[in-house]
Write a protein that holds these residues in place. Structure first.
Motif, PDB file in Angstrom:
ATOM      1  N   ARG A  51       0.818  -1.210   0.000  1.00  0.00           N
ATOM      2  CA  ARG A  51       0.000   0.000   0.000  1.00  0.00           C
ATOM      3  C   ARG A  51       0.849   1.257   0.000  1.00  0.00           C
ATOM      4  NH1 ARG A  51      -3.084  -3.742   2.847  1.00  0.00           N
ATOM      5  NH2 ARG A  51      -5.369  -3.584   2.623  1.00  0.00           N
ATOM      6  N   HIS A  52       0.272   2.320  -0.555  1.00  0.00           N
ATOM      7  CA  HIS A  52       0.800   3.680  -0.388  1.00  0.00           C
ATOM      8  C   HIS A  52      -0.377   4.508   0.096  1.00  0.00           C
ATOM      9  CE1 HIS A  52       3.284   7.208  -0.923  1.00  0.00           C
ATOM     10  NE2 HIS A  52       2.290   7.788  -1.577  1.00  0.00           N
ATOM     11  N   GLY A  53      -0.419   4.760   1.397  1.00  0.00           N
ATOM     12  CA  GLY A  53      -1.607   5.369   1.971  1.00  0.00           C
ATOM     13  C   GLY A  53      -2.760   4.369   1.872  1.00  0.00           C
TER      14      GLY A  53
END
Length: 300
Positions: A51-53
């Protein structure tokens, strides 16, 4: 863990991890889909996605292994429905064929016509694309069967059946120097070549033959469609190298076809489907019609 959570994983894969699209397909709000995913990851004790954010970037190593099992579950669900349809002798449904333009035009018309006569209630969907994309159609369960020459043997998850052998030919206008005399790779290499795009209809076999002979190919035009190649041969752009099955004596009598079987190894068109796929009666019938047509043409 429940089936809805596993279905969510499948839909996320199909939507390239787009959570809003996945939620829409699942007919839930995005927050509900995100919560289901969170609950599953908590139960498994490890994240399934990088995930990214809040954005999902891709599968973790655990996610990759879980998705293999999800694919098997999804295939099992489809197989159960097919088995039930066969048991009830249901003659309604759909046949999804993934193939290339060459096979769609020159191999499939006869078998498709016979199939329609026997199974008029089954809708036929035909997708034409590159061999690699055809394989992806199988894995995404968007096609029941793929028919092409390239790539199929490279995938260990597929059942691959040889359908028929064919050879390449050179096509030139009647006034062209190659319309007469012996055809060699050296003579061919002296002219601009028009042939198939990378990955289509034996293109790799053509390249290997020239490379082995130490001859360079001057490919000035490449296309997935034999008819397009013939069109530009007629315009004088160069020598066309196409599948022998693509030459129609009635429609192409303005062109001279020169056999290249002594220069370029024969190619084999293949039929493929997923190993885990249950073959309903109608799909078995269609495959047999393909093999029967190919056998008759080869005998001829």
């Amino acid at each position: 863990m429940n089936l809805n959570q596993l279905e969510l994983l499948r839909v996320l894969k199909d939507t390239q991890f787009n959570q809003s699209k996945a939620a829409e397909i699942m007919h839930v709000v995005q927050s509900a889909a995100s919560r289901q995913l969170q609950m599953l990851e908590e139960e498994l004790g490890s994240p399934l996605y990088e995930r990214h954010g809040k954005k999902l970037l891709g599968l973790t190593p655990l996610g990759e292994q879980v998705m293999e099992q999800v694919d098997r579950i999804n295939q099992a669900k489809k197989n159960i429905l097919s088995i039930a349809d066969d048991f009830r002798e249901n003659r309604n449904g759909a046949l999804h064929i993934a193939t290339t333009h060459t096979q769609a035009k020159y191999l499939l018309p006869g078998p498709v016509q016979k199939f329609r006569e026997k199974y008029p209630g089954i809708t036929i969907y035909m997708v034409q694309s590159s061999p690699q994309e055809l394989i992806e159609q199988l894995h995404q369960h968007r096609a029941d069967i793929a028919i092409c020459t390239e790539k199929l043997d490279e995938d260990e998850k597929l059942v691959v059946k040889s359908c028929y052998e064919w050879q390449h030919i050179a096509v030139v206008p009647r006034h062209h120097p190659l319309a007469q005399g012996d055809v060699t790779l050296g003579r061919l290499a002296a002219f601009p070549i028009l042939t198939y795009s990378q990955g289509y209809t034996g293109r790799s076999t053509i390249e290997k033959a020239f490379k082995s002979a130490g001859k360079e190919l001057d490919i000035t035009l490449s296309a997935a469609d034999s008819d397009i190649i013939k069109t530009y041969v007629r315009l004088g752009l160069g020598v066309g190298i196409i599948a022998g099955t693509s030459y129609e004596s009635r429609n192409d009598n303005d062109l001279v076809a020169r056999d290249l079987s002594h220069l370029i190894p024969r190619s084999v068109t293949k039929i493929a489907y997923l190993k885990q796929l249950y073959l309903p009666t109608y799909l078995q019938y269609f495959i047999n019609e393909l093999l029967s047509k190919a056998a008759k043409e080869q005998a001829y």
